[in-house]
Design a protein around this motif. Structure first.
Motif, mmCIF file in Angstrom:
data_model
loop_
_atom_site.group_PDB
_atom_site.id
_atom_site.type_symbol
_atom_site.label_atom_id
_atom_site.label_comp_id
_atom_site.label_asym_id
_atom_site.label_seq_id
_atom_site.Cartn_x
_atom_site.Cartn_y
_atom_site.Cartn_z
ATOM 1 N N ALA A 28 -9.543 9.145 21.690
ATOM 2 C CA ALA A 28 -10.104 8.553 23.097
ATOM 3 C C ALA A 28 -11.845 8.640 23.213
ATOM 4 O O ALA A 28 -12.319 7.731 23.612
ATOM 5 C CB ALA A 28 -9.396 9.121 24.075
ATOM 6 N N THR A 29 -12.210 9.866 22.688
ATOM 7 C CA THR A 29 -13.482 10.522 23.049
ATOM 8 C C THR A 29 -14.532 10.136 21.544
ATOM 9 O O THR A 29 -15.460 9.750 21.709
ATOM 10 C CB THR A 29 -13.465 11.808 23.387
ATOM 11 N N ILE A 30 -13.735 10.297 20.584
ATOM 12 C CA ILE A 30 -14.709 10.050 19.479
ATOM 13 C C ILE A 30 -15.032 8.697 18.848
ATOM 14 O O ILE A 30 -15.668 8.198 18.505
ATOM 15 C CB ILE A 30 -14.341 11.136 18.168
ATOM 16 N N GLU A 31 -13.621 8.169 18.834
ATOM 17 C CA GLU A 31 -13.352 6.727 18.231
ATOM 18 C C GLU A 31 -13.528 5.706 19.595
ATOM 19 O O GLU A 31 -13.613 4.368 19.252
ATOM 20 C CB GLU A 31 -11.978 6.526 17.686
ATOM 21 N N HIS A 32 -13.580 6.127 20.764
ATOM 22 C CA HIS A 32 -13.692 5.424 21.751
ATOM 23 C C HIS A 32 -12.320 4.242 22.088
ATOM 24 O O HIS A 32 -12.682 3.286 22.522
ATOM 25 C CB HIS A 32 -15.037 4.585 22.016
ATOM 26 N N ALA A 66 -14.347 16.263 12.164
ATOM 27 C CA ALA A 66 -13.426 16.990 13.093
ATOM 28 C C ALA A 66 -12.203 15.799 13.535
ATOM 29 O O ALA A 66 -11.115 16.355 13.385
ATOM 30 C CB ALA A 66 -14.098 17.232 14.516
ATOM 31 N N LEU A 67 -12.466 14.482 13.618
ATOM 32 C CA LEU A 67 -11.477 13.636 13.884
ATOM 33 C C LEU A 67 -10.428 13.591 12.575
ATOM 34 O O LEU A 67 -9.381 13.384 12.856
ATOM 35 C CB LEU A 67 -12.031 12.327 13.960
ATOM 36 N N HIS A 100 -4.340 16.953 20.670
ATOM 37 C CA HIS A 100 -5.670 17.030 20.306
ATOM 38 C C HIS A 100 -6.190 15.747 19.527
ATOM 39 O O HIS A 100 -7.177 15.334 19.864
ATOM 40 C CB HIS A 100 -5.819 18.156 19.350
ATOM 41 N N TYR A 101 -5.066 15.267 18.761
ATOM 42 C CA TYR A 101 -5.556 13.849 18.066
ATOM 43 C C TYR A 101 -6.034 12.860 19.076
ATOM 44 O O TYR A 101 -6.699 12.127 18.944
ATOM 45 C CB TYR A 101 -4.522 13.566 17.232
ATOM 46 N N GLY A 102 -5.033 12.774 20.436
ATOM 47 C CA GLY A 102 -5.282 11.740 21.182
ATOM 48 C C GLY A 102 -6.363 11.970 21.903
ATOM 49 O O GLY A 102 -7.356 10.819 22.173
ATOM 50 N N TRP A 103 -6.975 13.150 22.170
ATOM 51 C CA TRP A 103 -8.205 13.451 22.842
ATOM 52 C C TRP A 103 -9.353 12.965 22.001
ATOM 53 O O TRP A 103 -10.103 12.179 22.419
ATOM 54 C CB TRP A 103 -8.465 15.014 23.055
ATOM 55 N N SER A 106 -5.791 22.920 10.032
ATOM 56 C CA SER A 106 -6.443 21.566 10.250
ATOM 57 C C SER A 106 -6.954 21.462 11.459
ATOM 58 O O SER A 106 -8.135 21.102 11.838
ATOM 59 C CB SER A 106 -5.940 20.426 9.802
ATOM 60 N N LEU A 107 -6.134 21.966 12.558
ATOM 61 C CA LEU A 107 -6.628 22.026 13.883
ATOM 62 C C LEU A 107 -7.555 22.730 14.326
ATOM 63 O O LEU A 107 -8.491 22.503 14.998
ATOM 64 C CB LEU A 107 -5.373 22.161 15.160
ATOM 65 N N ARG A 108 -7.465 24.042 13.735
ATOM 66 C CA ARG A 108 -8.377 24.970 14.229
ATOM 67 C C ARG A 108 -9.998 24.520 13.343
ATOM 68 O O ARG A 108 -11.069 24.635 13.892
ATOM 69 C CB ARG A 108 -8.143 26.422 13.475
ATOM 70 N N ARG A 109 -9.881 23.936 12.033
ATOM 71 C CA ARG A 109 -11.199 23.513 11.449
ATOM 72 C C ARG A 109 -11.602 22.414 11.972
ATOM 73 O O ARG A 109 -12.979 22.156 12.261
ATOM 74 C CB ARG A 109 -10.626 23.193 10.149
ATOM 75 N N GLY A 110 -11.006 21.497 12.536
ATOM 76 C CA GLY A 110 -11.336 20.125 13.453
ATOM 77 C C GLY A 110 -12.028 20.715 14.748
ATOM 78 O O GLY A 110 -13.243 20.198 15.057
ATOM 79 N N GLN A 111 -11.507 21.934 15.316
ATOM 80 C CA GLN A 111 -12.409 22.459 16.460
ATOM 81 C C GLN A 111 -13.525 22.908 16.007
ATOM 82 O O GLN A 111 -14.648 22.927 16.844
ATOM 83 C CB GLN A 111 -11.465 23.397 17.313
ATOM 84 N N GLU A 112 -13.671 23.858 15.139
ATOM 85 C CA GLU A 112 -14.922 24.294 14.550
ATOM 86 C C GLU A 112 -16.053 23.324 13.980
ATOM 87 O O GLU A 112 -17.087 23.435 14.562
ATOM 88 C CB GLU A 112 -14.591 25.040 13.177
ATOM 89 N N LEU A 113 -15.571 22.298 13.753
ATOM 90 C CA LEU A 113 -16.310 20.974 13.261
ATOM 91 C C LEU A 113 -16.827 20.352 14.389
ATOM 92 O O LEU A 113 -18.228 19.970 14.618
ATOM 93 C CB LEU A 113 -15.701 19.827 12.387
ATOM 94 N N LEU A 114 -16.103 20.146 15.478
ATOM 95 C CA LEU A 114 -16.414 19.679 16.782
ATOM 96 C C LEU A 114 -17.581 20.399 17.487
ATOM 97 O O LEU A 114 -18.579 19.932 17.989
ATOM 98 C CB LEU A 114 -15.269 19.584 17.610
ATOM 99 N N ARG A 115 -17.193 22.031 17.366
ATOM 100 C CA ARG A 115 -18.522 22.552 18.181
ATOM 101 C C ARG A 115 -19.631 22.588 17.274
ATOM 102 O O ARG A 115 -20.734 22.707 17.725
ATOM 103 C CB ARG A 115 -17.774 24.111 18.188
ATOM 104 N N ALA A 116 -19.656 22.231 15.799
ATOM 105 C CA ALA A 116 -21.099 22.073 15.162
ATOM 106 C C ALA A 116 -21.440 20.825 15.147
ATOM 107 O O ALA A 116 -22.556 20.626 14.654
ATOM 108 C CB ALA A 116 -20.577 22.524 13.639
ATOM 109 N N GLY A 117 -20.867 19.889 16.065
ATOM 110 C CA GLY A 117 -21.387 18.768 16.224
ATOM 111 C C GLY A 117 -20.890 17.779 15.159
ATOM 112 O O GLY A 117 -21.559 16.366 15.255
ATOM 113 N N LEU A 118 -19.865 18.114 14.370
ATOM 114 C CA LEU A 118 -19.627 16.923 13.269
ATOM 115 C C LEU A 118 -18.076 16.065 13.679
ATOM 116 O O LEU A 118 -17.292 16.551 13.277
ATOM 117 C CB LEU A 118 -19.154 17.746 12.056
ATOM 118 N N GLU A 119 -18.353 15.136 14.530
ATOM 119 C CA GLU A 119 -17.260 14.453 15.420
ATOM 120 C C GLU A 119 -16.411 13.783 14.177
ATOM 121 O O GLU A 119 -15.092 14.021 14.500
ATOM 122 C CB GLU A 119 -17.973 13.643 16.307
ATOM 123 N N MET A 120 -16.983 12.874 13.361
ATOM 124 C CA MET A 120 -15.915 12.285 12.493
ATOM 125 C C MET A 120 -15.149 13.005 11.421
ATOM 126 O O MET A 120 -14.350 12.773 11.270
ATOM 127 C CB MET A 120 -16.852 11.344 11.658
#
Length: 163
Positions: free
Chosen positions: A52-56, A26-27, A46-49, A10-24
């Motif tokens: 903080a950055t996606i959900e503000h 990834a979250l 990673h969840y904390g980051w 899930s962590l690895r997939r979230g990082q891939e989605l983040l690189r693809a610009g799919l923030e929600m």
């Protein structure tokens, strides 16, 4: 969504989605990984980051990253995420301090080195008794830079040039 994936997947997939610009999306993966294994400091970081950055939700994300650091101060990822959260919250000096601490834990970590380089942090002049712009300091500084670049892994250097 990612209930069939292991926390690390899930962590690895979230990082891939983040690189693809799919923030929600990834979250969701970061949250799923954290829920599945809430005692894992890296996943918490990673969840904390992401919080903080996606959900503000800066304070909540910062708290998660600090908890992760207290649980495991040996992972470069944890220092990197805490540093990024602090800088996103406008606390650059504190963020740089944690980035330096991460480099003390693992001086050859490519992501920490890339973040350090991306920020453009300047080193002290080679000869501090001369002004930074003095010709001797400039020549020695360039030479030092060439030597230091030799210690950065080749793949990390290519990744920074692509961005």
């Amino acid at each position: 969504m990612s209930g069939i994936l292991s926390p690390n997947e899930s962590l690895r997939r979230g990082q891939e989605l983040l690189r693809a610009g799919l923030e929600m999306a990834a979250l969701e993966h970061f949250a799923s990984a954290h829920r599945a294994k809430s005692d894992d400091a890296r996943l918490r970081s990673h969840y904390g980051w992401a919080v903080a950055t996606i959900e503000h939700r800066f304070e909540r994300g910062l708290a998660l990253c600090r908890e992760a650091l207290r649980a495991d101060g040996t992972s470069a990822d944890i220092y990197l995420n805490l540093s990024r959260v602090l800088m996103a919250g406008g606390r650059k000096a504190e963020g740089l301090r944690y980035l330096k601490r991460g480099l003390m834990v693992d001086p050859r970590d490519a992501t920490l080195l890339l973040e350090w380089r991306r920020l453009g942090v300047r080193r002290r002049p080679v000869l501090p008794f001369l002004p930074r712009r003095h010709l001797v300091n400039r020549i020695l500084g360039r030479a030092r830079g060439m030597v230091v670049r030799d210690f950065i892994p080749r793949g990390a250097e290519l990744a920074s040039e692509a961005s």
